[in-house]
Design a protein around this motif. Sequence first.
Motif, short mmCIF file in Angstrom:
data_model
loop_
_atom_site.label_atom_id
_atom_site.label_comp_id
_atom_site.label_asym_id
_atom_site.label_seq_id
_atom_site.Cartn_x
_atom_site.Cartn_y
_atom_site.Cartn_z
N ARG A 91 0.82 -1.22 0.00
CA ARG A 91 0.00 0.00 0.00
C ARG A 91 0.84 1.26 0.00
O ARG A 91 0.37 2.32 -0.37
N THR A 92 2.09 1.13 0.44
CA THR A 92 3.00 2.29 0.47
C THR A 92 4.35 1.88 -0.11
O THR A 92 4.60 0.71 -0.37
N ASN A 93 5.23 2.85 -0.25
CA ASN A 93 6.59 2.56 -0.74
C ASN A 93 7.56 2.28 0.40
O ASN A 93 8.76 2.17 0.17
N ARG A 94 7.08 2.17 1.63
CA ARG A 94 7.95 1.98 2.78
C ARG A 94 8.76 0.68 2.72
O ARG A 94 9.95 0.68 3.01
N LYS A 108 4.77 0.55 -4.10
CA LYS A 108 3.32 0.63 -3.98
C LYS A 108 2.65 0.00 -5.21
O LYS A 108 3.01 0.32 -6.34
N GLY A 109 1.72 -0.93 -4.95
CA GLY A 109 0.99 -1.57 -6.04
C GLY A 109 1.59 -2.90 -6.48
O GLY A 109 0.91 -3.71 -7.11
N ASN A 110 2.86 -3.17 -6.15
CA ASN A 110 3.47 -4.46 -6.50
C ASN A 110 3.01 -5.53 -5.52
O ASN A 110 2.56 -5.24 -4.42
N LEU A 111 3.18 -6.79 -5.93
CA LEU A 111 2.80 -7.90 -5.05
C LEU A 111 3.67 -7.92 -3.81
O LEU A 111 4.89 -7.78 -3.89
N ASN A 112 3.05 -8.09 -2.66
CA ASN A 112 3.80 -8.26 -1.42
C ASN A 112 4.14 -9.74 -1.26
O ASN A 112 3.91 -10.55 -2.16
N ARG A 113 4.69 -10.09 -0.10
CA ARG A 113 5.12 -11.46 0.13
C ARG A 113 3.95 -12.45 0.04
O ARG A 113 4.05 -13.50 -0.59
N TYR A 114 2.84 -12.10 0.68
CA TYR A 114 1.65 -12.95 0.63
C TYR A 114 1.13 -13.06 -0.80
O TYR A 114 0.78 -14.15 -1.27
#
Length: 164
Positions: free
Chosen positions: A70-73, A77-83
């Motif tokens: 959800r953020t660039n932290r 932002k917008g890319n797939l996370n680990r899950y």
Amino acid sequence: MATKDIKELQKLLNKGMKVMPEKLPKIIEVEGLQFIEKNFRDEGFNDGSLKKWKKRKTRDSGGRDLTRYRTNRVGRKGNLNRYGSKVKDRALLVGHATGGDKLKNSFRARRNSRQVRFITYKGYARRHNEGLKGMPQRQFMGQSKTLTQQIEKKLTKELDKIFK
């Protein structure tokens, strides 16, 4: 001449009565295991027609996507996370990094002359199959018209072999 034909028919019927109690449980076992395997491949339950399983939830109670950053932290932002990368293109009811120890590979059959029982050593199988404790029902085994038809078809084929 007619008595000879009747005696031959009686011999065939006796042979069928002797052989079928041995073959029927084997037929049910093989067809049942293939049916369960097909349900996992199709990701649904075949009962005359295919009833697809509900998709995996990817949104939280607020409606936000759980599979994307959800953020660039941490990531972009917008890319797939680990899950998201774990569940992307993975079949339903297949765990991440389980190797060969999957639910679909855990089924066995026990048979005797009177019954065939399909079993699994996975404790959560019933919860998925019946949809217990808030889990959506993703049935993979149970009473089915498709399975009954397959067994009848195979049984007819075996009887035809005996009576020819």
